[in-house]
Scaffold this motif. Structure first.
Motif, mmCIF file in Angstrom:
data_model
loop_
_atom_site.group_PDB
_atom_site.id
_atom_site.type_symbol
_atom_site.label_atom_id
_atom_site.label_comp_id
_atom_site.label_asym_id
_atom_site.label_seq_id
_atom_site.Cartn_x
_atom_site.Cartn_y
_atom_site.Cartn_z
ATOM 1 N N UNK A 79 0.943 -1.227 -0.050
ATOM 2 C CA UNK A 79 -0.158 0.176 -0.133
ATOM 3 C C UNK A 79 1.265 1.191 0.092
ATOM 4 N N UNK A 80 1.933 0.964 1.023
ATOM 5 C CA UNK A 80 2.989 2.433 0.826
ATOM 6 C C UNK A 80 4.329 2.298 1.480
ATOM 7 N N UNK A 81 5.265 2.409 1.147
ATOM 8 C CA UNK A 81 6.536 2.594 2.016
ATOM 9 C C UNK A 81 6.929 3.710 1.758
ATOM 10 N N UNK A 82 8.141 3.516 2.813
ATOM 11 C CA UNK A 82 8.600 4.923 4.028
ATOM 12 C C UNK A 82 9.514 4.804 4.401
ATOM 13 N N UNK A 83 10.357 5.741 4.369
ATOM 14 C CA UNK A 83 11.530 4.960 5.333
ATOM 15 C C UNK A 83 11.136 5.138 6.711
ATOM 16 N N UNK A 104 9.825 0.906 6.072
ATOM 17 C CA UNK A 104 8.508 0.958 6.501
ATOM 18 C C UNK A 104 8.079 0.688 5.510
ATOM 19 N N UNK A 105 6.714 -0.970 5.380
ATOM 20 C CA UNK A 105 5.904 -1.517 4.409
ATOM 21 C C UNK A 105 4.642 -1.985 5.018
ATOM 22 N N UNK A 106 3.921 -0.686 4.270
ATOM 23 C CA UNK A 106 2.529 -1.126 4.797
ATOM 24 C C UNK A 106 1.959 -2.282 3.503
#
Length: 489
Positions: free
Chosen positions: A234-238, A280-282
């Protein structure tokens, strides 16, 4: 009468297909020029088949060591040393590139180490400022991996980047379910990386035989790969927190920052994206998880960007592939294209055969269409999958068939106490008895399918296989000893 062109043939792309066509044509007395913007050998030699297969070999030694004790050997398992392997790998790739350069030089091909694009149907502009003219132009620029269109996609890596990592991550998320995703999931797991894999489809290896790919998926899970189908990000971010138990202070990779492979200079060696630490991955199955690396294995596209192709009349398909006829000719009568840039059958041996067919057609007065029928191929998962011809599902849609299968624990690993299973499978036409497909899931399936492929390409029937004496004790003997159909369709 002397030619008014600088070259009789100019090849754009120094991969396996382009190099083969260039040097064989030059051997026939054709004046050939070739431009390559990156490294000679192309995807296969530099960032694909060859380094990947060497990594496959490296990843399999852990099981070998573990099995050895069952056979009476006292061999201790130790940590995998990535820098030692990587240094030897780079040395080997350098050697192979020099082999390719040598083949071209010895054949009399004039090479240009720069990017090329078309000015008109006979003129090539090089990025060193030179212009060259040619009677015939062959495009063999291959393809390159792409990242999906999601925010922060630059945090992830693609397949080109794997070989350049300064050190292996402790954990990785692989996104994709094709052969590249599955091969690297097995490779990295074998090297000691904690591997999670997300694939949005219902089963990995779409397009291959259902039973065979199901066994590969089962084997991957049993080995410890955390494989999730029907799942996407769905999304990924540092990740700004360092409380995740599997992410330590030394987990961040030290790969160099730089440009991805997807837009500018497609076909060059990719650099890893701008990563600064864990990600970090959702996912669509809920929850969040932190990984040291996210690896996008979500597709490849032909490298046709900014080459001036459409401006000179070369038509591209919806996937940016060059459209060609059965003889690899484009809509422009003197421009041809071979290999992955045409997105027909994206395999190195196929590109080489397309290059040979091009030379036969254009320079040997022997029009030769490319034969894309019954091509054997292998997927270097653990266990491997070898395949040729139709899947059970595709064959059943075409005609009435008999399906012969044998699944068992092979002697070598069963003796060592492993539960690994293999599969031998034949798809047979009820009407003609011709073998329509063969699928093998087993160690060294790639070696087996090459030899089975010869018989199947020749039109062998089930009875031809039955008349062949088995080699005992081997896994492959099952291919000629299956007498009763498992099912019909």
């Amino acid at each position: 009468m002397a030619s008014t062109y600088d070259f009789d043939l100019f090849v754009i792309g120094g991969g396996s297909g382009g190099v083969r066509a260039a040097r064989v044509a030059a051997g026939d007395g054709v004046r050939v020029g070739l431009a390559e913007e990156s490294r000679y050998g192309g995807t296969c030699v530099i960032r694909g088949c060859v380094p990947k297969k060497l990594m496959v070999f490296a990843s399999e030694y852990r099981d070998t060591v573990r099995d050895a004790s069952a056979y009476g050997w006292d061999i201790k398992e130790g940590p995998f040393d990535w820098p030692v392997f990587q240094n030897r790998l780079n040395t080997e790739l350098d050697r192979l590139e020099e082999v390719y350069r040598g083949l071209l030089a010895n054949s009399g091909v004039k090479t240009f180490d720069c990017r090329a694009r078309l000015k008109d149907k006979h003129t090539i502009v090089l990025d060193n400022g030179e212009e060259k003219t040619a009677k015939t132009i062959l495009i063999a620029t291959g393809g390159h991996p792409v990242r999906p269109d999601v925010p922060n996609a630059d945090l992830g890596i693609v397949s080109d980047d794997i070989f350049k990592l300064e050190k292996l991550p402790k954990s990785i998320l692989i996104i994709g379910g094709g052969y590249i995703a599955c091969e690297f999931a097995c490779i990295l797991h074998g090297l000691g990386v904690e591997v999670t894999q997300y694939y949005r489809g219902a089963q990995i290896l779409r397009g291959f035989d259902d039973e065979a790919r199901g066994l590969v998926a089962e084997a991957m899970r049993e080995r410890g790969i955390d494989l999730h189908v029907g799942t996407n990000i769905v999304e990924l971010c540092p990740d700004s927190e360092d409380h995740a138990p599997h992410v330590g202070s030394d987990a961040a990779m030290g790969a160099p920052s730089g440009q991805s492979s997807e837009v500018v200079n497609p076909g060059t060696d990719a650099q890893a994206g701008s990563r600064g630490g864990p990600i970090r991955v959702k996912s669509t199955i809920g929850g969040e998880k932190v990984f040291d690396v996210v690896f996008f294995a979500t597709g490849r596209v032909p490298s046709t960007h900014d080459m001036g192709l459409e401006e000179v009349g070369v038509k591209l398909g919806r996937g940016h592939e060059i459209l060609v006829d059965d003889y690899s000719k484009t809509d422009v009568d003197n421009i041809y294209a071979i290999g992955d840039v045409t997105d027909r059958v994206n395999l190195t041996p196929v590109a080489i055969r397309e290059g040979m067919a091009f030379v036969e057609t254009v320079y040997r007065d022997n029009p030769t269409p490319v034969d894309h029928d019954l091509i054997p191929s292998a997927i270097f998962t653990q266990p491997e999958m070898g395949t040729i011809g139709l899947s059970e599902e595709a064959a059943a849609e075409q005609e009435e068939i008999e399906v012969y299968t044998s699944s068992f624990r092979p002697m070598q690993t069963a003796f060592a106490g492993r539960d690994d299973r293999v599969l031998m499978k034949l798809i047979v036409s009820k009407k003609t008895r011709v073998i329509l497909g063969c699928h093998i899931v087993a160690p060294n399936a790639g070696e087996m399918i090459q030899l089975a492929g010869i018989a199947i390409k020749m039109g062998a029937t089930k009875e031809d296989f039955d008349r062949t004496c088995a080699v005992h004790p081997t896994m492959s003997e099952e291919i000629v000893t299956m007498r009763t159909p498992t099912r019909t369709a």
